[in-house]
Design a protein around this motif. Sequence first.
Motif: not given
Lengths: 255, 594
Positions: B100-117
């Motif tokens: 859970f924590l691994g997905i939460l932390i790694t998804s943060f950066g990936l989603l930042l890229q995917a949603l906004y950049l």
Amino acid sequence: MATPLIQIKHLSKSFGEKAAIKDVNLEVNSGEVFGFLGPNGAGKTTTIKIIMGLLQPTTGGVRVAGYDIATQPIQAKAASGYVPDTPNLYAKLTGRELLSFVGDLYNLERAQAGRRIDELLHMFDLVGAAEDTLDSYSHGMKQKTALAAALMHDPKVLVLDEPTVGLDPKSARLIKDILRQMAERGAAVFLSTHILEIAERMCDRIGIINKGELIAVGTMDELRTLDQIGGASLEDIFLSLTGGAEEAEIAEILK
Amino acid sequence: MKTDMSLAGGAHPSSDLLPAVWKLLRLRWRMTVNSFRHAKTAAKIGIVLGIIGLVIFGGFLFWLSWQLLTFLHSPRLTEYVGDTKILLDAVPTLIFTAFFLGILITSFGLLLQALYLSGDMDFLLAAPLPIRAVFFSKLLQAVLPNFGLLALFGLPVLYGLGLSDGYNILYFLFVIVLMVSLSLAAAGLAGLLVMLVVRVFPARRVVEVLGFLGAIISIVCSQTGNLMRAGSSNSVSQEQISSGLGMLAQFNSPWLPLTWVGRGLMALGEGNWLPGVGLTFLSLVLTGGLFWLSLAVAERWYYTGWAGMQIIGQKKQTKRMLRTATASSRPVLSPRLAANLLPAAIRGIIWKDFLVMRRDLRHLSQLITPLIFGIIYGIMFLRTGGEPPAGRGEAPAWFMDSIRSLLSYGNVLLAIFVGWMLVQRLAGMGFSQEGKNYWMLKAAPVSARQMLTAKFLVAYLPTLALSILFLAAFSVLQRIAFAQTAFGLLVVVLCLAGMAGIQLAFGAAGANFTWEDPRKMNAGNMGCLGMLLTALYLPTNLAVFFGPLFLAGLFGLPAGYGYLAGGILGSGVSLLCAILPPRLLEARVNRLGE
């Protein structure tokens, strides 16, 4: 007699097997705005990059302000300004810092550069964003900054690749006025554009390149004579010369 | 002839969520297949071999976990460490929490890229698809790679536990179901966190800060590990094991929602139906609810996030407009002397490079690495007290004496090591770091020699400053004699100059201007060759500097002769390497970026 500030002689450029430019000969004189037209992939940007010393020709040569770009690149570049089609600028510099950097590259005196920066920022309505880093600029603002950078040293030769793309009407008009003023002051302006209306209204002479070959050069009247279409628009001439007439017919059908 | 063509005649807007998600995932799959199809044969073979390798690795992990967990049931082990049931009971909770924590932390950066950049959000949101489907597919895209990676490690352990404990089939089925539901919940939560953060800070800045922190934390963690290992014993006592098991028992508390997943799954596997079904159902409802809530909230927050960003931008601009309009922002960096020594173009490039490196945290994280390494290795060096490790005591005395003499110049070696790390980045990437902006330098009246000089100074000056700082600090801490320190300073100054010259030349020869992220810039094979050459140059040059000194000692000559001969020879080699490679490269620099 007008002085040629850009002289292109027997210019050819190949990328591997593909010939991008084939034996182009051209002159652009002092006080002249020269429009360089052609379909996508015709060789416009390649020609411009060779004029600016960004690419080396396969054969032939270019002289800018009397200097051979191959053997006297520093002198030739010092006399010219360039605006690329995509304004890639150092994202982490502010607008003012970028212009200051350009002032250094062109060896301008610090005080003179400072005055020129203020003048250009005012002219392009960038004063409010001057202290912001360029990564916060819109495409149009970057385009204007790139043009300001090209004008920093008041060049004798100005080369612009699609300068009005992404600009609002006010900025596009400003750029047209600046280019005209530069020509009136004796500079040679060489610009490529897809907007034929700009070329028709602004340019003293027009060159049309297609598949790497310069197929027509002259004033609007000379081009009309060449194409034997009395009173034709530049769009008609362009499509007729570049073989786009069939596409124009299809477009008409779809209207 | 005119044809009557009705507008949007072929469009069939879809309002169903799952078909739209499927459509978007198919698009992503098509892109993946296309990139594989158009990859070079070597890359394709590499990918296939990589997948086969991962499957074998997963199989090995599964076998290893099975054996290890079976071993944990052994009565002889229980005799030694006490009841291992605490550990076995905590395994699923540990794995699912890490998941859970691994997905939460790694998804943060990936989603930042995917949603906004990423450039496709406007395109997707403008298409006749439910917005929720766009977010759903983005979340899945962000989760899948990390899900695969975490599952590679977690799944074999959980299956190994199931086999060693003899759990029923439901356990094995629900392991995957719960992993998927936890991943989706974690990704949903990460998406919401991203949108919250972007309401306050610009997305690009957040990416830079994340990259910077990520790099620093990973280096500090890895090197601190080295430091700890260097100073600790390898054996673990029985008390330490008991205390560790006690901590595990506390962690596996029934009041923590994340433990419900593991506890429910184990109960299900053991056939304890009431707690098993109850806790598993509760876990699925909670994770599903969290995911669904995230999708619903994201729809609203995504747009306000954009709006928030624009307002922040305008506010900042207004403040700055008030602050200054005409004053030149450029500090007078160079005194009159520097102005006379260096042409304006060189000074301009140096000033520009320093500004860019300081402002872009992604550059900065690479530059701070040598400092961290230097400090950690410095501490390790100081802890040894300048004495070489004794090893098994079989090394001959002359060898140990030589190492001891070499270590008396440990401050010089450390200073050069730190400088080497920094100069690799600064000189090796000196040209590559121009990226797509290189046209500005190329179109300007700046000669190749001026560019090389500027880039040399950009690399050399900070490297020299950092290395001298280390040299001075360690000379003081180790109370090294002045003559020895002065000679060390000469070695550092000249050795680094040679290194900068070699790295700069090879880095320029392989310059690559097409990168998007500074962390991915490289100087290709030529850059690697430059690194190899500096690795050869360094011991050679040090041997030239220090060789005469050792020889003088060996033949009983005054040390001054050794210093003099070493200084002259070493300086010659260093200056040759500093000047010659960049000179040879001038013609190549004129063709860069074509």
